[in-house]
Design a protein around this motif. Structure first.
Motif, PDB file in Angstrom:
ATOM      1  N   LEU A   1      26.221 -12.479  27.271  1.00 59.04           N
ATOM      2  CA  LEU A   1      27.292 -12.049  28.169  1.00 59.04           C
ATOM      3  C   LEU A   1      28.173 -10.989  27.500  1.00 59.04           C
ATOM      4  O   LEU A   1      28.526  -9.980  28.115  1.00 59.04           O
ATOM      5  N   SER A   2      28.491 -11.208  26.220  1.00 60.42           N
ATOM      6  CA  SER A   2      29.321 -10.244  25.482  1.00 60.42           C
ATOM      7  C   SER A   2      28.610  -8.901  25.355  1.00 60.42           C
ATOM      8  O   SER A   2      29.213  -7.842  25.534  1.00 60.42           O
ATOM      9  N   ALA A   3      27.286  -8.947  25.076  1.00 56.17           N
ATOM     10  CA  ALA A   3      26.505  -7.707  24.941  1.00 56.17           C
ATOM     11  C   ALA A   3      26.453  -6.956  26.261  1.00 56.17           C
ATOM     12  O   ALA A   3      26.547  -5.725  26.300  1.00 56.17           O
ATOM     13  N   GLN A   4      26.305  -7.712  27.385  1.00 54.44           N
ATOM     14  CA  GLN A   4      26.269  -7.079  28.697  1.00 54.44           C
ATOM     15  C   GLN A   4      27.589  -6.377  29.014  1.00 54.44           C
ATOM     16  O   GLN A   4      27.609  -5.267  29.534  1.00 54.44           O
ATOM     17  N   GLN A   5      28.687  -7.053  28.666  1.00 60.35           N
ATOM     18  CA  GLN A   5      30.006  -6.483  28.940  1.00 60.35           C
ATOM     19  C   GLN A   5      30.241  -5.225  28.116  1.00 60.35           C
ATOM     20  O   GLN A   5      30.760  -4.228  28.616  1.00 60.35           O
ATOM     21  N   GLN A   6      29.832  -5.265  26.825  1.00 58.94           N
ATOM     22  CA  GLN A   6      30.012  -4.100  25.957  1.00 58.94           C
ATOM     23  C   GLN A   6      29.182  -2.920  26.438  1.00 58.94           C
ATOM     24  O   GLN A   6      29.648  -1.792  26.476  1.00 58.94           O
ATOM     25  N   GLN A   7      27.935  -3.213  26.842  1.00 57.17           N
ATOM     26  CA  GLN A   7      27.052  -2.150  27.329  1.00 57.17           C
ATOM     27  C   GLN A   7      27.583  -1.554  28.616  1.00 57.17           C
ATOM     28  O   GLN A   7      27.593  -0.345  28.808  1.00 57.17           O
ATOM     29  N   SER A   8      28.089  -2.425  29.498  1.00 58.70           N
ATOM     30  CA  SER A   8      28.635  -1.960  30.766  1.00 58.70           C
ATOM     31  C   SER A   8      29.881  -1.121  30.544  1.00 58.70           C
ATOM     32  O   SER A   8      30.047  -0.051  31.123  1.00 58.70           O
ATOM     33  N   GLY A   9      30.786  -1.608  29.651  1.00 62.52           N
ATOM     34  CA  GLY A   9      32.008  -0.869  29.354  1.00 62.52           C
ATOM     35  C   GLY A   9      31.717   0.481  28.735  1.00 62.52           C
ATOM     36  O   GLY A   9      32.356   1.474  29.057  1.00 62.52           O
ATOM     37  N   SER A  10      30.716   0.539  27.845  1.00 61.54           N
ATOM     38  CA  SER A  10      30.352   1.786  27.181  1.00 61.54           C
ATOM     39  C   SER A  10      29.802   2.804  28.167  1.00 61.54           C
ATOM     40  O   SER A  10      30.208   3.966  28.178  1.00 61.54           O
ATOM     41  N   SER A  11      28.878   2.359  29.032  1.00 60.62           N
ATOM     42  CA  SER A  11      28.285   3.286  30.003  1.00 60.62           C
ATOM     43  C   SER A  11      29.295   3.737  31.044  1.00 60.62           C
ATOM     44  O   SER A  11      29.329   4.907  31.425  1.00 60.62           O
ATOM     45  N   ASP A  12      30.164   2.826  31.481  1.00 63.28           N
ATOM     46  CA  ASP A  12      31.201   3.190  32.451  1.00 63.28           C
ATOM     47  C   ASP A  12      32.154   4.230  31.864  1.00 63.28           C
ATOM     48  O   ASP A  12      32.567   5.166  32.549  1.00 63.28           O
ATOM     49  N   SER A  13      32.481   4.060  30.582  1.00 63.68           N
ATOM     50  CA  SER A  13      33.395   4.994  29.921  1.00 63.68           C
ATOM     51  C   SER A  13      32.787   6.381  29.816  1.00 63.68           C
ATOM     52  O   SER A  13      33.460   7.387  30.064  1.00 63.68           O
ATOM     53  N   ILE A  14      31.502   6.437  29.443  1.00 63.56           N
ATOM     54  CA  ILE A  14      30.814   7.725  29.300  1.00 63.56           C
ATOM     55  C   ILE A  14      30.747   8.443  30.642  1.00 63.56           C
ATOM     56  O   ILE A  14      31.008   9.652  30.736  1.00 63.56           O
ATOM     57  N   ILE A  15      30.418   7.700  31.696  1.00 63.24           N
ATOM     58  CA  ILE A  15      30.327   8.290  33.033  1.00 63.24           C
ATOM     59  C   ILE A  15      31.695   8.816  33.483  1.00 63.24           C
ATOM     60  O   ILE A  15      31.820   9.925  34.025  1.00 63.24           O
ATOM     61  N   GLU A  16      32.736   8.007  33.231  1.00 63.01           N
ATOM     62  CA  GLU A  16      34.093   8.391  33.631  1.00 63.01           C
ATOM     63  C   GLU A  16      34.542   9.652  32.877  1.00 63.01           C
ATOM     64  O   GLU A  16      35.138  10.563  33.467  1.00 63.01           O
ATOM     65  N   MET A  17      34.268   9.707  31.574  1.00 66.46           N
ATOM     66  CA  MET A  17      34.633  10.867  30.770  1.00 66.46           C
ATOM     67  C   MET A  17      33.901  12.115  31.241  1.00 66.46           C
ATOM     68  O   MET A  17      34.485  13.211  31.329  1.00 66.46           O
ATOM     69  N   ARG A  18      32.632  11.965  31.559  1.00 70.07           N
ATOM     70  CA  ARG A  18      31.836  13.104  32.024  1.00 70.07           C
ATOM     71  C   ARG A  18      32.380  13.643  33.348  1.00 70.07           C
ATOM     72  O   ARG A  18      32.475  14.852  33.553  1.00 70.07           O
TER      73      ARG A  18
END
Length: 509
Positions: free
Chosen positions: A414-431
């Motif tokens: 669950l922690s890994a899923q949240q970290q992966q989701s947060g990381s990808s969401d951040s990259i998309i938002e920044m782009r």
């Protein structure tokens, strides 16, 4: 009226005021000085302070500005102002103006700052404190455990002053200009002669300006006015037998180049010292523009412009590597990456912002996970022969419900899923933000963020944090002029407590 206009309390005893009130309404009983100060104004202060306290509770981060000043009665005071973004509007409050009777050491100033922050309940919310470059002020902020930002306007003042000291030619020129202006200011005959010549030459009858030691821009205004009035001034000096004060052709050229070199610095100082709030996001672009302007004047043959550029480089070296300044500039939709001279610094800012965005996403994840879990429990999954997920056995269901042997592993997943989701969401938002068009410079970036808050949920939180930093300590310095009005000849015995109350109401009502 007394608070907003900083009228003396004794106004209620003035015969003219009493007569005016009697004409307006003969039935109205004017309160006494004692009642007005001890009851009415004190009650107003209590209500206003409670309102400010309520507003401060909504703030996640606040910026303080502070400075010390001396009243006409030679008493020292410390003023603290507070700034933050609420509902995408900049909020500004004067928190306190306290009488400072002890020595102005870093320890004493730090103790007073911490007391004020504690009283207002913002100790943990203070993101940074903006002050001048005084060693005691800088040390006091650090001792309080907060980040320090030097006042940009004060730093510009030091840049120009140091450049003038390092240029003997400019020092000599300014001394000669002061001598000329002083001659006209101290002679009524010379002043009248100058007016006559201005009228004959059809030149604007402007008075000459003399520089003040504490403000470099007064030297700029002196040079600018003399340059405007150079023909009438030269003629008047010759007719009055003061030819030795006249400017040579070379000095006229130096005056012109000095004005051109100082003009961008005066413009920058005026902008950051304006009544309207100025964000620290303007610091990096302004420094870049000042260096560019100095280089242009240097190419025209100005040695003073060379000194200005060198002092700028010394005072603002590595400014783009300071994350808070870089983040503020990048998150200002009017500047983004365009204000940076080194594109590597932009990438460093973006990388660190991405890390902060992940933290924002992770902080929001537990709530989202809780909602998702409730939704999955309340809606049973339909049994299907073609379903790829095998039906849960009683043993598996029991292990999942109670944790069992798989509990630690499930938490890790669950922690890994949240970290992966947060990381990808951040990259998309920044782009997506990087692809947004830059706003014209006269637009308000806070209005843009208010309209795009839902589009950039993580970045908008960081924008509130970094765009709320003020570029200068001018808000607290502005209280000095207000205090000058307050502690006047008619009120030079005003108690420190009442000085605080009246200045607080004047700004916050």
């Amino acid at each position: 009226m007394i608070a907003r206009d900083l009228q003396p309390i004794s106004l209620v005893e003035d015969r003219g005021f009493i007569a005016l009130v009697k004409i307006l309404d003969p039935r109205y009983q004017i309160p006494s000085r004692k009642k007005l100060m001890e009851c009415t104004i004190n009650n107003m202060y209590g209500e206003c302070k409670a309102n400010v306290m309520t507003t401060l509770q909504h703030a996640n981060h606040v910026i303080l500005t502070t400075d010390m000043w001396t009243s006409r009665s030679t008493e020292a005071y410390l003023t603290v102002t507070c700034h933050f973004i609420d509902n995408w509007q900049m909020e500004n409050f004067v928190l306190e103006t306290c009488h400072f009777s002890v020595q102005h050491t870093a320890d004493n100033i730090s103790a007073e700052l911490k007391r004020i922050a504690e009283e207002w309940g913002i100790t943990q919310k203070v993101l940074a404190v903006v002050t001048d470059n005084g060693a005691n002020m800088v040390a006091a902020v650090h001792k309080a455990g907060w980040m320090h930002y030097p006042c940009f306007a004060h730093t510009l003042n030091l840049v120009v002053k140091d450049a003038i000291k390092a240029s003997p030619e400019t020092v000599h020129l300014l001394e000669k200009c002061r001598s000329i202006v002083s001659f006209f200011h101290h002679s009524t005959k010379a002043t009248e002669k100058l007016k006559q010549i201005q009228n004959q030459l059809k030149v604007a009858e402007h008075k000459l300006i003399i520089s003040v030691e504490t403000r470099w821009n007064s030297a700029f205004y002196m040079l600018e006015r003399l340059h405007e009035q150079i023909d009438p001034v030269t003629t008047a000096l010759c007719l009055l037998g003061k030819s030795d004060l006249c400017f040579t052709t070379e000095e006229r050229s130096v005056i012109h180049l000095t004005i051109e070199a100082l003009k961008p610095f005066e413009e920058a100082t005026r902008e950051v010292s304006a009544e309207k709030y100025t964000s620290v996001s303007k610091v990096i672009p302004l420094v870049s523009l000042l260096l560019r302007a100095s280089a242009a004047t240097e190419r025209q043959g100005s040695s003073f412009a060379t000194e200005l550029a060198q002092q700028c480089q010394r005072r603002f070296r590595g400014i783009e590597t300071i994350h808070s300044l870089g983040a503020s500039t990048f998150l200002d939709i009017r500047f983004k990456h365009l204000a940076f001279r080194d594109k590597d610094h932009v990438e460093a800012v973006k990388k660190r912002l991405l890390s902060e965005m992940r933290d924002v996403h992770l902080a929001a994840a537990p709530q989202a996970t809780s909602t998702s879990t409730l939704r999955s429990v309340s809606v049973p999954r339909a049994n299907s022969a073609s379903s790829e997920t095998p039906p849960m056995t009683p043993c598996t269901a029991s292990s999942t419900a109670k944790g069992g042997i798989w509990g630690d592993f499930d938490s890790q997943v669950l922690s890994a899923q949240q970290q992966q989701s947060g990381s990808s969401d951040s990259i998309i938002e920044m782009r997506r933000y990087a692809e947004e068009k830059v706003l014209p410079r006269n637009q308000d970036p806070l209005v843009w963020w208010r309209n795009h808050e839902q589009t950039f949920p993580a970045l908008s939180k960081l924008a509130k944090k970094y765009l709320g930093v003020t570029a200068s300590s001018v808000p607290s310095e502005r209280i000095f002029s207000k205090a000058g009005e307050l502690i006047s000849q008619r009120r030079n015995r005003l108690k420190g407590k009442n000085v605080n109350i009246l200045l607080f109401l004047n700004k916050n009502l």
